[in-house]
Design an enzyme around this catalytic site. Structure first.
Site, PDB file in Angstrom:
ATOM      1  N   GLY A   8       0.832  -1.359   0.114  1.00 51.44           N
ATOM      2  CA  GLY A   8      -0.015   0.003   0.098  1.00 51.44           C
ATOM      3  C   GLY A   8       0.939   1.200  -0.016  1.00 51.44           C
ATOM      4  O   GLY A   8       1.551   1.670   0.885  1.00 51.44           O
ATOM      5  N   THR A  90     -15.558   1.847   4.702  1.00 51.87           N
ATOM      6  CA  THR A  90     -16.502   1.597   5.591  1.00 51.87           C
ATOM      7  C   THR A  90     -17.516   0.679   4.637  1.00 51.87           C
ATOM      8  O   THR A  90     -17.738   0.990   3.574  1.00 51.87           O
ATOM      9  CB  THR A  90     -17.429   2.853   5.783  1.00 51.87           C
ATOM     10  OG1 THR A  90     -16.449   3.535   6.535  1.00 51.87           O
ATOM     11  CG2 THR A  90     -18.622   2.583   6.884  1.00 51.87           C
ATOM     12  N   PHE A 158       0.350   7.531  13.724  1.00 53.31           N
ATOM     13  CA  PHE A 158      -0.245   8.748  14.250  1.00 53.31           C
ATOM     14  C   PHE A 158      -0.061  10.039  13.417  1.00 53.31           C
ATOM     15  O   PHE A 158      -0.427  11.028  13.883  1.00 53.31           O
ATOM     16  CB  PHE A 158       0.098   8.996  15.662  1.00 53.31           C
ATOM     17  CG  PHE A 158      -0.433   7.886  16.587  1.00 53.31           C
ATOM     18  CD1 PHE A 158      -1.577   7.849  16.864  1.00 53.31           C
ATOM     19  CD2 PHE A 158       0.445   6.985  17.024  1.00 53.31           C
ATOM     20  CE1 PHE A 158      -2.292   6.688  17.762  1.00 53.31           C
ATOM     21  CE2 PHE A 158      -0.090   5.714  17.723  1.00 53.31           C
ATOM     22  CZ  PHE A 158      -1.465   5.721  18.168  1.00 53.31           C
ATOM     23  N   CYS A 272      -9.468   9.636   8.338  1.00 55.52           N
ATOM     24  CA  CYS A 272      -9.687   8.842   9.729  1.00 55.52           C
ATOM     25  C   CYS A 272     -10.914   9.158  10.579  1.00 55.52           C
ATOM     26  O   CYS A 272     -11.457   8.205  10.979  1.00 55.52           O
ATOM     27  CB  CYS A 272      -8.447   9.010  10.263  1.00 55.52           C
ATOM     28  SG  CYS A 272      -6.943   8.237   9.712  1.00 55.52           S
ATOM     29  N   PHE A 273     -10.962  10.255  10.801  1.00 49.15           N
ATOM     30  CA  PHE A 273     -11.928  10.707  11.883  1.00 49.15           C
ATOM     31  C   PHE A 273     -13.340  10.113  11.727  1.00 49.15           C
ATOM     32  O   PHE A 273     -13.526   9.324  12.711  1.00 49.15           O
ATOM     33  CB  PHE A 273     -12.053  12.093  12.247  1.00 49.15           C
ATOM     34  CG  PHE A 273     -10.813  12.891  12.731  1.00 49.15           C
ATOM     35  CD1 PHE A 273      -9.701  12.116  13.242  1.00 49.15           C
ATOM     36  CD2 PHE A 273     -10.856  14.039  13.114  1.00 49.15           C
ATOM     37  CE1 PHE A 273      -8.624  12.620  13.956  1.00 49.15           C
ATOM     38  CE2 PHE A 273      -9.594  14.924  13.720  1.00 49.15           C
ATOM     39  CZ  PHE A 273      -8.568  14.143  14.102  1.00 49.15           C
ATOM     40  N   LYS A 275     -14.338   7.714   9.785  1.00 45.83           N
ATOM     41  CA  LYS A 275     -14.370   6.445   9.712  1.00 45.83           C
ATOM     42  C   LYS A 275     -14.050   5.595  11.156  1.00 45.83           C
ATOM     43  O   LYS A 275     -14.515   4.407  11.292  1.00 45.83           O
ATOM     44  CB  LYS A 275     -13.450   5.988   8.477  1.00 45.83           C
ATOM     45  CG  LYS A 275     -13.466   4.624   8.149  1.00 45.83           C
ATOM     46  CD  LYS A 275     -12.385   4.477   6.728  1.00 45.83           C
ATOM     47  CE  LYS A 275     -10.982   4.360   7.281  1.00 45.83           C
ATOM     48  NZ  LYS A 275     -10.225   4.133   6.089  1.00 45.83           N
TER      49      LYS A 275
HETATM   50  C1  UDX Z   1      -5.846  12.490  11.998  1.00 47.38           C
HETATM   51  C2  UDX Z   1      -4.836  12.588  13.304  1.00 47.38           C
HETATM   52  O1  UDX Z   1      -4.574  13.575  13.892  1.00 47.38           O
HETATM   53  C3  UDX Z   1      -3.556  11.629  13.214  1.00 47.38           C
HETATM   54  O2  UDX Z   1      -3.098  11.390  14.422  1.00 47.38           O
HETATM   55  C4  UDX Z   1      -4.156  10.170  12.766  1.00 47.38           C
HETATM   56  O3  UDX Z   1      -3.147   9.335  12.217  1.00 47.38           O
HETATM   57  C5  UDX Z   1      -4.958  10.253  11.446  1.00 47.38           C
HETATM   58  O4  UDX Z   1      -6.068  11.305  11.543  1.00 47.38           O
HETATM   59  P1  UDX Z   1      -5.362  14.086   9.804  1.00 47.38           P
HETATM   60  O5  UDX Z   1      -6.662  13.768   9.662  1.00 47.38           O
HETATM   61  O6  UDX Z   1      -4.353  13.875   8.761  1.00 47.38           O
HETATM   62  O7  UDX Z   1      -4.885  13.227  11.074  1.00 47.38           O
HETATM   63  O8  UDX Z   1      -5.226  15.610  10.145  1.00 47.38           O
HETATM   64  P2  UDX Z   1      -5.887  16.454  11.315  1.00 47.38           P
HETATM   65  O9  UDX Z   1      -4.780  17.482  11.606  1.00 47.38           O
HETATM   66  O10 UDX Z   1      -6.148  15.554  12.465  1.00 47.38           O
HETATM   67  O11 UDX Z   1      -7.104  17.140  11.078  1.00 47.38           O
HETATM   68  C6  UDX Z   1      -8.350  16.567  11.007  1.00 47.38           C
HETATM   69  C7  UDX Z   1      -9.515  17.276  10.628  1.00 47.38           C
HETATM   70  O12 UDX Z   1      -9.847  18.183  11.739  1.00 47.38           O
HETATM   71  C8  UDX Z   1      -9.112  18.479   9.314  1.00 47.38           C
HETATM   72  O13 UDX Z   1     -10.262  18.654   8.735  1.00 47.38           O
HETATM   73  C9  UDX Z   1      -8.930  19.699  10.181  1.00 47.38           C
HETATM   74  O14 UDX Z   1      -8.936  20.914   9.399  1.00 47.38           O
HETATM   75  C10 UDX Z   1      -9.775  19.536  11.248  1.00 47.38           C
HETATM   76  N1  UDX Z   1      -9.428  20.430  12.609  1.00 47.38           N
HETATM   77  C11 UDX Z   1      -8.058  20.191  13.188  1.00 47.38           C
HETATM   78  C12 UDX Z   1     -10.247  21.518  13.088  1.00 47.38           C
HETATM   79  O15 UDX Z   1     -11.315  21.547  12.359  1.00 47.38           O
HETATM   80  N2  UDX Z   1      -9.835  22.044  14.086  1.00 47.38           N
HETATM   81  C13 UDX Z   1      -8.792  21.802  14.794  1.00 47.38           C
HETATM   82  O16 UDX Z   1      -8.425  22.543  15.838  1.00 47.38           O
HETATM   83  C14 UDX Z   1      -8.022  20.898  14.383  1.00 47.38           C
HETATM   84  P1  ADP Z   2      -4.020   5.495   3.643  1.00 43.68           P
HETATM   85  O1  ADP Z   2      -4.682   6.901   3.705  1.00 43.68           O
HETATM   86  O2  ADP Z   2      -4.315   4.784   4.798  1.00 43.68           O
HETATM   87  O3  ADP Z   2      -2.486   5.207   3.048  1.00 43.68           O
HETATM   88  P2  ADP Z   2      -4.645   5.014   0.855  1.00 43.68           P
HETATM   89  O4  ADP Z   2      -6.032   4.927   0.131  1.00 43.68           O
HETATM   90  O5  ADP Z   2      -3.991   6.410   0.390  1.00 43.68           O
HETATM   91  O6  ADP Z   2      -4.721   4.951   2.334  1.00 43.68           O
HETATM   92  O7  ADP Z   2      -3.489   3.900   0.313  1.00 43.68           O
HETATM   93  C1  ADP Z   2      -3.904   2.473   0.204  1.00 43.68           C
HETATM   94  C2  ADP Z   2      -3.112   2.016  -0.894  1.00 43.68           C
HETATM   95  O8  ADP Z   2      -3.464   0.623  -0.681  1.00 43.68           O
HETATM   96  C3  ADP Z   2      -3.991   2.134  -2.250  1.00 43.68           C
HETATM   97  O9  ADP Z   2      -2.772   2.856  -3.137  1.00 43.68           O
HETATM   98  C4  ADP Z   2      -4.066   0.932  -3.040  1.00 43.68           C
HETATM   99  O10 ADP Z   2      -3.924   0.576  -4.323  1.00 43.68           O
HETATM  100  C5  ADP Z   2      -3.189   0.186  -2.147  1.00 43.68           C
HETATM  101  N1  ADP Z   2      -3.644  -1.632  -2.011  1.00 43.68           N
HETATM  102  C6  ADP Z   2      -4.983  -1.981  -1.836  1.00 43.68           C
HETATM  103  N2  ADP Z   2      -4.931  -3.364  -1.723  1.00 43.68           N
HETATM  104  C7  ADP Z   2      -3.824  -3.752  -2.107  1.00 43.68           C
HETATM  105  C8  ADP Z   2      -3.172  -5.042  -2.540  1.00 43.68           C
HETATM  106  N3  ADP Z   2      -3.905  -6.148  -1.993  1.00 43.68           N
HETATM  107  N4  ADP Z   2      -1.891  -5.052  -2.703  1.00 43.68           N
HETATM  108  C9  ADP Z   2      -1.415  -3.896  -2.846  1.00 43.68           C
HETATM  109  N5  ADP Z   2      -1.914  -2.544  -2.636  1.00 43.68           N
HETATM  110  C10 ADP Z   2      -2.993  -2.492  -2.268  1.00 43.68           C
END
Ligand code: UDX
Ligand code: ADP
Length: 480
Positions: A8, A90, A158, A272-273, A275
């Site tokens: 991936g 999801t 993280f 992430c959040f 999901k």
């Molecule tokens: C998040 C977690 O922070 C990270 O630890 C985990 O590994 C993946 O998910 P990410 O989604 O990349 O990271 O960004 P993040 O900085 O957490 O922001 C998430 C969302 O919250 C964004 O849309 C951001 O704009 C929003 N946000 C963040 C706010 O609206 N207010 C804030 O104070 C902080």
């Molecule tokens: P993340 O944000 O968690 O890194 P992404 O969607 O950016 O998620 O990346 C997941 C990657 O995993 C995609 O590029 C997808 O093509 C790859 N992937 C999914 N299933 C397989 C698999 N069976 N073998 C190799 N790569 C895969």
């Protein structure tokens, strides 16, 4: 030489492996993916993701001890440690639809590992998975083991997008969960030895497998809850004349609370959040903890409420109709310093504006027109499938145009919505923008980036999340 293979090459796998390669010159790292386009991009000058500092790291180690390949099976066969960082969408149908994680990609990766392996492997869960996934993966691997010893570890990531490289260079903590057996602990130590090449030992936490899996879900749920908490207060600020920036600052001064993650916004987005909370909700429900499930659901409800509140504010302020009006949208990514649009609040806001018959003109410094059109036509949850499986937008949204300049997007517009906090939006020539807009000229700041007083002096009618309302905005009653 330790050989690492990461399945991936996405937002997590790519940057994480690049940093491991940089910090561990004695380790060979190969990132594999089924998407030929993605791997080609990783091998080119135009990396598939925008992340400050990433180009530099990749340039330093690509071709030396960092490789990107589509030959998934060969590199899995050769590896000692296999990170799995594939999509976990999801579920959209069947049991747990709309909540539970779909482990199709994970399962197929695990079966492939079982098929091609001829030597002992450490398999590391890198992408976020529901608690107890390790057990399922273990079952798939050990039932097809042909005498090979597999150790499953949970090593959740993280990093936050936009600051991924700094987060990886200097993590608050690295978490490694493993079995408490001697073999399990040996595997934990082997992975720990990789990280301690640059992470101080006291920041590497080792736990049991289920704690590590659950920690990732809990951390994201608690972070998201902070945003929903401050966003719920932002509504009250607007109604009472309190100022959310002042409230958040003073609240954050309490050392038990702390200042970070208290920025009110149009809503949180990202892969992430939402999901992870849905996942947590589903797990709570499965164990019969309905009150706990409902508690976490409210974090998403407030987030949805914040997005619709924003749209309602726009429509109500502009005399209850957007028909025949041009709205400029500045920023489409889910946060600044990334081109990622997964679950960005801009999708729901734009759909809301379009539902009220607006024409919208979008500018984002990092998001392509194709991506925006795809996002605005895609069904909920479909984004989390490998890019080559995502549908191309069958009908592009006719009332959406995408420009490569904020001035072009705002030319002739009746209103502006700022949906991402890109730094460049702070330094725009708002007098020039105002002069080229229809009057009254409205600006709705969903990220609190503009200087409200200055803009009001220019003549804008300004709405900024959680800030005292412009007297104009009291004119039309709003269901907010
Ligand atoms: C998040 C977690 O922070 C990270 O630890 C985990 O590994 C993946 O998910 P990410 O989604 O990349 O990271 O960004 P993040 O900085 O957490 O922001 C998430 C969302 O919250 C964004 O849309 C951001 O704009 C929003 N946000 C963040 C706010 O609206 N207010 C804030 O104070 C902080
Ligand atoms: P993340 O944000 O968690 O890194 P992404 O969607 O950016 O998620 O990346 C997941 C990657 O995993 C995609 O590029 C997808 O093509 C790859 N992937 C999914 N299933 C397989 C698999 N069976 N073998 C190799 N790569 C895969």
């Amino acid at each position: 030489m330790v050989k690492i293979c990461c399945i991936g090459a996405g937002y997590v796998g790519g940057p994480t492996m690049a940093v491991i390669a940089l910090k561990c010159p004695a380790v060979e790292v190969v990132v594999v993916d089924i998407s030929v386009a993605r791997i080609n991009a990783w091998n080119s000058d135009q990396l598939p993701i925008y992340e400050p500092g990433l180009d530099d790291v990749v340039r330093q180690c690509r071709g030396k001890n960092l490789f990107f390949s589509t030959d998934v099976e060969k590199h899995v066969f050769e590896a000692d440690i296999i990170f799995v960082s594939v999509n976990t969408p999801t579920k959209t149908s069947g049991l747990g639809a709309g909540k539970a994680a779909d482990l199709t990609y994970w399962e197929s990766a695990a079966r492939m590992i079982a098929d091609v392996s001829k030597s002992d492997k450490i398999v590391v869960e890198k992408s976020t998975v529901p608690v107890k996934t390790a057990e399922a993966i273990e079952k798939i691997l050990t039932h097809n083991s042909k005498g090979i010893n597999y150790q499953i570890l949970s090593n959740p990531e993280f990093l936050a997008e936009g600051t991924a490289i700094q987060d990886l260079f200097n993590p608050d903590r690295v978490l490694i969960g493993g079995r408490k057996t001697p073999e399990g602990q040996k595997a934990v130590q082997a992975l720990k030895a990789v990280y301690t090449q640059w992470v101080p030992e006291d920041r590497v936490i080792t736990t049991n497998l289920w704690s590590a899996e659950l920690t990732k879900l809990a951390a994201n749920a608690i972070l998201a809850k902070r945003i929903s908490s401050i966003n719920s207060i932002s509504a009250l600020c607007e109604a009472t004349g309190a100022n959310i920036t002042e409230v958040a600052y003073s609240v954050g001064k309490d050392s038990r609370i702390g200042p970070k993650f208290l920025n009110a916004s149009v809503g949180f987005g990202g892969s992430c959040f939402q999901k992870d909370i849905l996942n947590l909700v589903y797990i709570c429900e499965c164990y019969g903890f309905l009150e706990a499930a409902n508690y976490w659901k409210t974090v998403i409800k407030i987030n949805d409420y914040q997005k619709s509140r924003f749209v309602n504010r726009v429509v109500a302020s502009m005399f209850n109709t957007l028909s025949g009006k041009k709205i400029a949208v500045l920023g489409f990514a889910f946060k600044k310093d990334t081109g990622d649009t997964r679950e960005t609040p801009a999708i729901d806001v734009c759909k809301g504006l379009l539902a009220d018959k607006a024409s919208i003109s979008i500018y984002d410094p990092q998001v392509t027109e194709d991506q925006i059109q795809r996002d605005l036509t895609m069904n909920k949850f479909d984004w989390d499938h490998p890019i080559h499986l995502q549908p191309m937008s069958p009908t592009t949204v006719k009332k959406v145009s995408v420009t490569w300049d904020a001035y072009e997007a705002t030319k002739g517009a009746h209103g502006i919505c700022i949906l991402t906090e890109w730094d460049e939006f702070k330094g725009l020539d708002y007098q020039k923008i105002y002069d080229n807009m229809q009057k009254p000229a409205f600006l709705f700041d969903g990220r609190n980036v503009v200087d409200v007083e200055k803009l009001r002096e220019i003549g804008f009618v300004v709405y900024s999340i959680g800030k005292p309302l412009d007297t104009w905005l009291g004119v039309m009653p709003a269901v907010v």
